[in-house]
Design a protein around this motif. Structure first.
Motif, short mmCIF file in Angstrom:
data_model
loop_
_atom_site.label_atom_id
_atom_site.label_comp_id
_atom_site.label_asym_id
_atom_site.label_seq_id
_atom_site.Cartn_x
_atom_site.Cartn_y
_atom_site.Cartn_z
N TYR A 91 -20.62 -23.75 -7.34
CA TYR A 91 -19.43 -23.08 -7.86
C TYR A 91 -19.72 -22.18 -9.04
CZ TYR A 91 -17.02 -26.20 -4.71
OH TYR A 91 -16.60 -26.86 -3.58
N GLY A 97 -18.43 -18.87 -5.76
CA GLY A 97 -17.19 -19.23 -6.44
C GLY A 97 -16.05 -18.30 -6.05
N GLY A 98 -16.35 -17.00 -5.93
CA GLY A 98 -15.32 -16.04 -5.53
C GLY A 98 -14.81 -16.31 -4.12
N SER A 101 -12.50 -19.29 -4.22
CA SER A 101 -11.23 -18.90 -4.81
C SER A 101 -10.36 -18.19 -3.77
CB SER A 101 -11.47 -17.99 -6.02
OG SER A 101 -10.26 -17.54 -6.56
N ILE A 104 -8.99 -20.68 -1.13
CA ILE A 104 -7.86 -21.49 -1.59
C ILE A 104 -6.57 -20.69 -1.57
CG2 ILE A 104 -6.91 -22.67 -3.61
CD1 ILE A 104 -9.82 -23.51 -4.24
N ASP A 105 -6.66 -19.42 -1.96
CA ASP A 105 -5.47 -18.57 -1.90
C ASP A 105 -5.01 -18.39 -0.45
OD1 ASP A 105 -3.58 -16.60 -3.13
OD2 ASP A 105 -4.68 -15.21 -1.84
N PHE A 160 -12.70 -27.19 -9.93
CA PHE A 160 -11.74 -26.22 -9.40
C PHE A 160 -10.79 -25.74 -10.49
CE2 PHE A 160 -13.16 -27.82 -5.32
CZ PHE A 160 -13.18 -26.66 -4.56
N LEU A 163 -12.69 -23.12 -12.26
CA LEU A 163 -12.91 -21.98 -11.36
C LEU A 163 -11.65 -21.15 -11.19
CD1 LEU A 163 -14.74 -20.51 -9.25
CD2 LEU A 163 -13.83 -22.12 -7.56
N LEU A 164 -10.50 -21.82 -11.05
CA LEU A 164 -9.28 -21.12 -10.66
C LEU A 164 -8.32 -20.87 -11.81
CD1 LEU A 164 -8.54 -23.14 -7.40
CD2 LEU A 164 -9.67 -20.92 -7.59
#
Length: 203
Positions: A91, A97-98, A101, A104-105, A160, A163-164
């Motif tokens: 991550y 990591g991108g 992200s 998840i969106d 997370f 990260l987010l």
């Protein structure tokens, strides 16, 4: 009737193309036609392996993160620490990591994709992580009444969140902190001392 053997090169090309396009255009804008074109395979070849876009994305994410090697060092602290450092390595990578992200969106927008990821990649990942926790319980390092689902959430939650949400550092210090949090927060509870009256009755 015996069909043609599966071409592993096509498998790799499809997943590589999927990851590249997810990075370039995002998960939501990913098009299966474009994946097939970039991988130089026919759509029929792609759909034989992955019957839907959701199945394709789930497989690509699994390829990105790779299968977890469950450590067995003889130490619960070392096992959990190794798992956390491996996760940090994934991550902390800007590209990976991108992608996570964006995934998840997309899961938030697409219930079918969310279900595919949770029931597929995520369920297998949590099952493997649980092996380490179960081993810690058997060793007496973790409580016999351990709430496994909560402990698994604690393992992944800080990664997370940074990260987010906060954008904080995803590094070995975070890995060590989460490891200590698990060991302290889910340690076996000490037995309450017996009362004086009970001690007298046993004399």
């Amino acid at each position: 009737r015996v069909g043609r053997p599966r071409d592993e090169r096509a498998d790799g090309a499809i997943l590589t193309a999927t990851l590249e396009l997810m990075s370039e255009v995002g998960v939501t804008e990913l098009r299966v036609d474009e994946v097939a074109r970039r991988a130089s395979v026919g759509k029929a070849t792609l759909y034989r392996r992955y019957p839907s876009k959701d199945a394709l994305i789930t497989a690509a994410v699994r390829e990105l993160v790779s299968e977890i090697a469950v450590p067995d060092t003889g130490s619960t602290a070392a096992d959990i620490g190794a798992l956390m450092r491996a996760a940090v390595e994934v991550y902390a990578n800007p590209a990976q990591g991108g992608l996570m992200s964006g995934l998840i969106d997309a899961m938030r927008r697409d219930p079918e994709l969310a279900r595919a990821v949770r029931d597929g990649f995520l369920a297998r990942r949590r099952a493997l992580l649980r092996v380490t926790l179960e081993r810690g319980v058997k060793r007496g390092d973790l409580s016999s009444e351990l709430d496994y689902e909560l402990a698994l959430d604690v393992l992944g939650g800080p990664l997370f969140y940074r990260l987010l949400v906060t954008g904080g550092p995803i590094d070995d210090r975070l890995a060590d902190g989460v490891t200590e949090l698990i060991l302290r927060g889910f340690a076996p509870r000490p037995e309450p001392p017996r009362s004086r009256s009970k001690r007298r009755s046993t004399r």
